[in-house]
Design a protein around this motif. Structure first.
Motif, mmCIF file in Angstrom:
data_model
loop_
_atom_site.group_PDB
_atom_site.id
_atom_site.type_symbol
_atom_site.label_atom_id
_atom_site.label_comp_id
_atom_site.label_asym_id
_atom_site.label_seq_id
_atom_site.Cartn_x
_atom_site.Cartn_y
_atom_site.Cartn_z
ATOM 1 N N SER A 106 -21.638 8.032 -9.712
ATOM 2 C CA SER A 106 -22.718 7.476 -8.900
ATOM 3 C C SER A 106 -23.124 8.422 -7.774
ATOM 4 N N PRO A 107 -24.394 8.794 -7.702
ATOM 5 C CA PRO A 107 -24.855 9.656 -6.602
ATOM 6 C C PRO A 107 -25.047 8.914 -5.283
ATOM 7 N N THR A 108 -24.998 7.568 -5.344
ATOM 8 C CA THR A 108 -25.273 6.787 -4.135
ATOM 9 C C THR A 108 -24.014 6.394 -3.370
ATOM 10 N N VAL A 109 -22.847 6.389 -4.025
ATOM 11 C CA VAL A 109 -21.607 5.950 -3.375
ATOM 12 C C VAL A 109 -21.221 6.919 -2.259
ATOM 13 N N GLN A 110 -21.020 6.366 -1.065
ATOM 14 C CA GLN A 110 -20.671 7.178 0.101
ATOM 15 C C GLN A 110 -19.307 6.821 0.690
ATOM 16 N N ARG A 111 -18.823 5.592 0.406
ATOM 17 C CA ARG A 111 -17.553 5.153 0.997
ATOM 18 C C ARG A 111 -16.782 4.292 0.003
ATOM 19 N N LEU A 112 -15.461 4.527 -0.041
ATOM 20 C CA LEU A 112 -14.575 3.766 -0.923
ATOM 21 C C LEU A 112 -13.383 3.270 -0.114
ATOM 22 N N VAL A 113 -13.129 1.957 -0.186
ATOM 23 C CA VAL A 113 -11.977 1.350 0.472
ATOM 24 C C VAL A 113 -11.102 0.726 -0.614
ATOM 25 N N VAL A 114 -9.811 1.026 -0.593
ATOM 26 C CA VAL A 114 -8.899 0.538 -1.631
ATOM 27 C C VAL A 114 -7.759 -0.252 -0.992
ATOM 28 N N LYS A 115 -7.538 -1.452 -1.484
ATOM 29 C CA LYS A 115 -6.410 -2.280 -1.049
ATOM 30 C C LYS A 115 -5.157 -1.838 -1.797
ATOM 31 N N SER A 116 -4.163 -1.359 -1.042
ATOM 32 C CA SER A 116 -2.890 -0.969 -1.628
ATOM 33 C C SER A 116 -1.780 -1.774 -0.966
ATOM 34 N N SER A 117 -0.556 -1.313 -1.072
ATOM 35 C CA SER A 117 0.579 -2.098 -0.590
ATOM 36 C C SER A 117 1.697 -1.183 -0.130
ATOM 37 N N THR A 118 2.485 -1.658 0.830
ATOM 38 C CA THR A 118 3.670 -0.908 1.253
ATOM 39 C C THR A 118 4.741 -0.916 0.167
ATOM 40 N N ASN A 119 4.497 -1.627 -0.932
ATOM 41 C CA ASN A 119 5.395 -1.572 -2.088
ATOM 42 C C ASN A 119 5.519 -0.167 -2.643
ATOM 43 N N VAL A 120 4.550 0.701 -2.345
ATOM 44 C CA VAL A 120 4.611 2.072 -2.871
ATOM 45 C C VAL A 120 5.845 2.818 -2.366
ATOM 46 N N TYR A 121 6.424 2.372 -1.256
ATOM 47 C CA TYR A 121 7.616 3.025 -0.711
ATOM 48 C C TYR A 121 8.888 2.577 -1.425
ATOM 49 N N GLY A 122 8.800 1.484 -2.175
ATOM 50 C CA GLY A 122 9.982 0.950 -2.817
ATOM 51 C C GLY A 122 10.954 0.349 -1.813
ATOM 52 N N SER A 123 12.137 0.008 -2.295
ATOM 53 C CA SER A 123 13.220 -0.516 -1.448
ATOM 54 C C SER A 123 14.533 -0.015 -2.037
ATOM 55 N N ALA A 124 15.217 0.823 -1.296
ATOM 56 C CA ALA A 124 16.453 1.427 -1.787
ATOM 57 C C ALA A 124 17.475 1.489 -0.660
ATOM 58 N N PRO A 125 18.776 1.578 -0.993
ATOM 59 C CA PRO A 125 19.813 1.561 0.055
ATOM 60 C C PRO A 125 19.780 2.770 0.979
ATOM 61 N N ARG A 126 19.226 3.893 0.521
ATOM 62 C CA ARG A 126 19.215 5.109 1.339
ATOM 63 C C ARG A 126 17.855 5.344 1.991
ATOM 64 N N ASP A 127 17.017 4.339 2.014
ATOM 65 C CA ASP A 127 15.690 4.474 2.625
ATOM 66 C C ASP A 127 15.809 4.680 4.134
ATOM 67 N N PRO A 128 14.805 5.352 4.735
ATOM 68 C CA PRO A 128 14.794 5.468 6.202
ATOM 69 C C PRO A 128 14.570 4.117 6.848
ATOM 70 N N ALA A 129 14.901 4.023 8.122
ATOM 71 C CA ALA A 129 14.733 2.754 8.838
ATOM 72 C C ALA A 129 13.264 2.355 8.905
ATOM 73 N N VAL A 130 12.373 3.340 9.032
ATOM 74 C CA VAL A 130 10.938 3.077 9.136
ATOM 75 C C VAL A 130 10.180 4.101 8.294
ATOM 76 N N PHE A 131 9.268 3.626 7.460
ATOM 77 C CA PHE A 131 8.430 4.507 6.650
ATOM 78 C C PHE A 131 7.143 4.849 7.403
ATOM 79 N N THR A 132 6.769 6.125 7.409
ATOM 80 C CA THR A 132 5.438 6.533 7.857
ATOM 81 C C THR A 132 4.595 6.804 6.609
ATOM 82 N N GLU A 133 3.312 7.019 6.820
ATOM 83 C CA GLU A 133 2.416 7.244 5.683
ATOM 84 C C GLU A 133 2.777 8.497 4.891
#
Length: 356
Positions: A106-133
């Motif tokens: 599309s030649p007209t599309v100028q902006r795209l917003v996508v709904k994602s999730s913090t699930n992308v970081y997973g959950s594991a025992p050795r994970d850091p205390a806080v995830f950054t992007e």
């Protein structure tokens, strides 16, 4: 904001709310609401198009309406209509691929917003205390919605490289709660008795439905002065709650289950249709997950109205009273916490001698 906005996932509650909200913006000329099923709620003055984003017809929709802003909300852990996990995965992954292919043409599309999730970081025992992007997960999700989100973000990054002229914003939402949530975690928390993993008390973050709609509106329009709404952002309310705190505030008793048996319990709950107790949710309820929201505040310029605790309180009120009154549970826990360790031991010793 672009004058013509297309929103996918309009049949979902969140999609419907955003469609109604975005129409209030004076800079929006028209809103095109898209979904594969007809919505059960009002969409205001938006034009609803019955279309499956898994099909190439979405290309025609973008072209016919000269869409310049695409807000992709049809990425979810639950199906909006008939269909199971296979349908959800196809919509999340194949649907996103088709939509991005249409945007690329599309030649007209100028902006795209996508709904994602913090699930992308997973959950594991050795994970850091806080995830950054920019944190690399210790173990990438191997299946379920978490893997879908990882694949979706990969396709979005590829699109951003091919169309650098399009402003792309990916919002990684923490667990979304509120008065009318629609997620596997909300279904789990609505159970009369909560099965938990023995020996674990995970930290959880939540984001309120109202804040989700607010930040989507910020991401979909031109950035305010001093802010940038292109890039990837973690979105969550301030603070964290332990799962045990959530259970007490709901008045729900917990049943600790040994980790090897949790998978069996999850399968049983899925079989009877009570909740989708998936492996990824089991990992979350074992190890938890906390993300940094510094970029959300400093770069995107968004400050949630609700903290994690306030969000959960709204959810708890919508669920009604549990089996155990939360006030009584809190008082009992408080009294136990106030007991001096020495007194507790002395009482135990005296009781033992008396038994002898």
């Amino acid at each position: 904001m672009g004058k013509i906005v297309l929103v996918t996932g309009a049949a979902r509650q969140l999609g419907g709310r955003f469609v109604r909200r975005v129409q209030r913006d004076p800079g929006v000329k028209r809103v095109i609401a898209v979904d594969a099923v007809a919505p059960g709620h009002q969409l205001g003055d938006a034009e609803f198009v019955l279309a499956d984003i898994r099909q190439s017809a979405i290309t025609r929709v973008l072209a016919e309406h000269s869409v310049d802003t695409v807000v992709h909300l049809d990425v979810s852990a639950k199906a909006s209509g008939a269909g199971g996990r296979t349908t959800v995965k196809e919509t999340n992954v194949i649907g996103t691929m088709q939509l991005l292919g249409a945007c690329q043409k599309s030649p007209t599309v100028q902006r795209l917003v996508v709904k994602s999730s913090t699930n992308v970081y997973g959950s594991a025992p050795r994970d850091p205390a806080v995830f950054t992007e920019t944190t690399t997960p210790k173990a990438l999700p191997s299946g379920g919605f978490a893997k879908d989100a990882v694949e979706v973000e990969g396709y979005v990054r590829g699109f951003a490289r091919r169309r650098p002229d399009v402003a792309v914003c990916v919002l990684r939402f923490a667990n979304i709660l509120g008065p009318s949530p629609d997620s596997p975690l909300a279904d789990y928390l609505a159970l009369p008795v909560l099965p938990t993993v023995f020996g674990y008390d995970p930290r959880l973050q939540f984001v309120h439905e109202d804040d989700v709609v607010d930040v989507l509106e910020i991401a979909a329009r031109e950035p305010r002065r001093g802010t940038l709404n292109s890039g990837t952002f973690n979105i969550a309310g301030d603070g964290v709650l332990l799962l045990s705190q959530c259970a007490r505030r709901l008045g729900r008793p917990t049943v600790p289950v040994l980790l090897p048996a949790v998978t069996w319990v999850g399968s049983a709950l899925r079989t009877v249709g009570m909740t989708d107790f998936s492996p990824e949710q089991i990992r979350l309820l074992t190890h938890g997950r906390v993300v940094s929201t510094v970029q959300m505040r400093e770069t995107l310029g968004f400050r949630p109205k609700f903290t994690t605790a306030q969000t959960f309180a709204e959810f708890a009120r919508s669920r009604g009273p549990g089996l155990l009154p939360p006030e009584r549970v809190s008082r009992a826990v408080g009294r136990l916490a106030e007991l001096p360790l020495g007194v507790e031991r002395a009482g135990t010793t005296h009781s033992t001698h008396g038994a002898r």
